[in-house]
Write an enzyme that holds these catalytic residues in place. Structure first.
Site, PDB file in Angstrom:
ATOM      1  N   CYS A   4      23.830  34.696  47.190  1.00 53.20           N
ATOM      2  CA  CYS A   4      25.159  35.310  47.076  1.00 53.20           C
ATOM      3  C   CYS A   4      25.407  35.797  45.646  1.00 53.20           C
ATOM      4  O   CYS A   4      25.373  35.002  44.697  1.00 53.20           O
ATOM      5  CB  CYS A   4      26.214  34.283  47.495  1.00 53.20           C
ATOM      6  N   CYS A   7      28.328  33.972  43.944  1.00 50.86           N
ATOM      7  CA  CYS A   7      27.952  32.623  43.487  1.00 50.86           C
ATOM      8  C   CYS A   7      27.117  32.713  42.207  1.00 50.86           C
ATOM      9  O   CYS A   7      27.271  31.891  41.291  1.00 50.86           O
ATOM     10  CB  CYS A   7      27.196  31.872  44.580  1.00 50.86           C
ATOM     11  N   ASP A  30      36.032  44.329  38.694  1.00 45.34           N
ATOM     12  CA  ASP A  30      35.166  44.970  39.678  1.00 45.34           C
ATOM     13  C   ASP A  30      34.252  45.969  38.958  1.00 45.34           C
ATOM     14  O   ASP A  30      34.699  46.742  38.104  1.00 45.34           O
ATOM     15  CB  ASP A  30      36.008  45.682  40.746  1.00 45.34           C
ATOM     16  N   HIS A  46      31.657  28.491  47.921  1.00 43.15           N
ATOM     17  CA  HIS A  46      31.273  29.649  48.725  1.00 43.15           C
ATOM     18  C   HIS A  46      31.947  29.600  50.088  1.00 43.15           C
ATOM     19  O   HIS A  46      31.769  28.648  50.847  1.00 43.15           O
ATOM     20  CB  HIS A  46      29.750  29.745  48.904  1.00 43.15           C
ATOM     21  N   ASN A  86      39.157  42.297  52.343  1.00 46.38           N
ATOM     22  CA  ASN A  86      38.378  42.910  53.418  1.00 46.38           C
ATOM     23  C   ASN A  86      37.612  41.808  54.149  1.00 46.38           C
ATOM     24  O   ASN A  86      37.053  40.912  53.510  1.00 46.38           O
ATOM     25  CB  ASN A  86      37.405  43.946  52.845  1.00 46.38           C
ATOM     26  N   GLY A  92      35.284  46.406  56.240  1.00 46.84           N
ATOM     27  CA  GLY A  92      34.741  46.998  55.014  1.00 46.84           C
ATOM     28  C   GLY A  92      34.265  45.983  53.995  1.00 46.84           C
ATOM     29  O   GLY A  92      34.101  46.297  52.813  1.00 46.84           O
ATOM     30  N   HIS A  97      31.246  36.804  50.191  1.00 49.51           N
ATOM     31  CA  HIS A  97      31.885  35.667  49.522  1.00 49.51           C
ATOM     32  C   HIS A  97      33.351  36.069  49.408  1.00 49.51           C
ATOM     33  O   HIS A  97      33.663  37.079  48.766  1.00 49.51           O
ATOM     34  CB  HIS A  97      31.238  35.434  48.144  1.00 49.51           C
ATOM     35  N   HIS A  99      36.874  37.219  48.774  1.00 49.01           N
ATOM     36  CA  HIS A  99      37.471  37.678  47.509  1.00 49.01           C
ATOM     37  C   HIS A  99      38.757  38.440  47.754  1.00 49.01           C
ATOM     38  O   HIS A  99      38.876  39.190  48.716  1.00 49.01           O
ATOM     39  CB  HIS A  99      36.488  38.544  46.704  1.00 49.01           C
ATOM     40  N   HIS A 101      40.970  41.392  46.165  1.00 47.10           N
ATOM     41  CA  HIS A 101      41.023  42.491  45.208  1.00 47.10           C
ATOM     42  C   HIS A 101      42.446  42.539  44.638  1.00 47.10           C
ATOM     43  O   HIS A 101      43.417  42.466  45.407  1.00 47.10           O
ATOM     44  CB  HIS A 101      40.777  43.845  45.889  1.00 47.10           C
TER      45      HIS A 101
HETATM   46  P1  AMP Z   1      34.288  44.305  49.471  1.00 47.04           P
HETATM   47  O1  AMP Z   1      33.932  45.690  49.914  1.00 47.04           O
HETATM   48  O2  AMP Z   1      35.705  43.914  49.792  1.00 47.04           O
HETATM   49  O3  AMP Z   1      33.285  43.279  49.893  1.00 47.04           O
HETATM   50  O4  AMP Z   1      34.279  44.364  47.889  1.00 47.04           O
HETATM   51  C1  AMP Z   1      33.152  44.063  47.131  1.00 47.04           C
HETATM   52  C2  AMP Z   1      33.460  44.528  45.733  1.00 47.04           C
HETATM   53  O5  AMP Z   1      32.556  43.894  44.857  1.00 47.04           O
HETATM   54  C3  AMP Z   1      33.299  46.030  45.530  1.00 47.04           C
HETATM   55  O6  AMP Z   1      34.540  46.592  45.099  1.00 47.04           O
HETATM   56  C4  AMP Z   1      32.200  46.133  44.469  1.00 47.04           C
HETATM   57  O7  AMP Z   1      32.436  47.173  43.546  1.00 47.04           O
HETATM   58  C5  AMP Z   1      32.273  44.756  43.808  1.00 47.04           C
HETATM   59  N1  AMP Z   1      31.040  44.302  43.192  1.00 47.04           N
HETATM   60  C6  AMP Z   1      29.804  44.261  43.741  1.00 47.04           C
HETATM   61  N2  AMP Z   1      28.921  43.736  42.876  1.00 47.04           N
HETATM   62  C7  AMP Z   1      29.618  43.433  41.742  1.00 47.04           C
HETATM   63  C8  AMP Z   1      29.274  42.866  40.488  1.00 47.04           C
HETATM   64  N3  AMP Z   1      28.013  42.496  40.203  1.00 47.04           N
HETATM   65  N4  AMP Z   1      30.253  42.709  39.564  1.00 47.04           N
HETATM   66  C9  AMP Z   1      31.523  43.076  39.826  1.00 47.04           C
HETATM   67  N5  AMP Z   1      31.913  43.603  41.008  1.00 47.04           N
HETATM   68  C10 AMP Z   1      30.976  43.790  41.944  1.00 47.04           C
HETATM   69 ZN    ZN Z   2      28.979  32.875  47.267  1.00 45.53          ZN
END
Ligand code: AMP
Ligand code: ZN
Length: 112
Positions: A4, A7, A30, A46, A86, A92, A97, A99, A101
């Site tokens: 992950c 993680c 992000d 997680h 999401n 989407g 993991h 989160h 936004h």
């Molecule tokens: P989701 O589509 O809701 O799963 O959002 C995942 C978010 O994680 C997206 O907005 C990506 O730009 C962001 N993301 C993916 N990898 C990283 C990373 N290494 N550091 C910061 N943000 C990330």
């Molecule tokens: Zn995780």
């Protein structure tokens, strides 16, 4: 070893722009921001998604929710912000993991 990426970010194995951390949650910018401020807030434990929560995680979810305005204000969002979670492929969700936004920094368009 977990695959992950979030993680790994919590563990410091992948670099991130951290904006907040305590014993329960981690918040970072992000990497592909959709607004001038775009922060992700994640539990340190997680959890795959909202679809995978159990009742033992009620306190953690309440804690995270209460922290969101504080984290938003710390990023200069003093006039409101948008929160998005999401869930699953049709929701989407790209990273498995859970989160939140936090988006803001200027008036962002509505959904409809
Ligand atoms: P989701 O589509 O809701 O799963 O959002 C995942 C978010 O994680 C997206 O907005 C990506 O730009 C962001 N993301 C993916 N990898 C990283 C990373 N290494 N550091 C910061 N943000 C990330
Ligand atoms: Zn995780």
């Amino acid at each position: 070893m977990t695959d992950c990426i979030f993680c790994k970010i919590i563990a410091g194995d992948i670099p991130s722009s951290k904006v907040y951390e305590d014993d329960k949650i981690f918040a970072f910018k992000d990497i592909n921001p959709k607004a001038s401020v775009h922060v992700l807030v994640i539990p340190k434990t997680h959890i795959d998604s909202l679809d995978h929560l159990d009742h033992g995680q009620q306190d953690l979810m309440g804690y995270m929710t209460l922290k969101l305005p504080e984290i938003a204000r710390s990023q200069g969002l003093n006039n409101g912000f948008r929160t998005i979670i999401n869930t699953g492929p049709d929701g989407g969700q790209e990273v498995g993991h859970l989160h939140f936004h936090i988006l803001g920094g200027s008036k962002i368009p509505g959904f409809n």
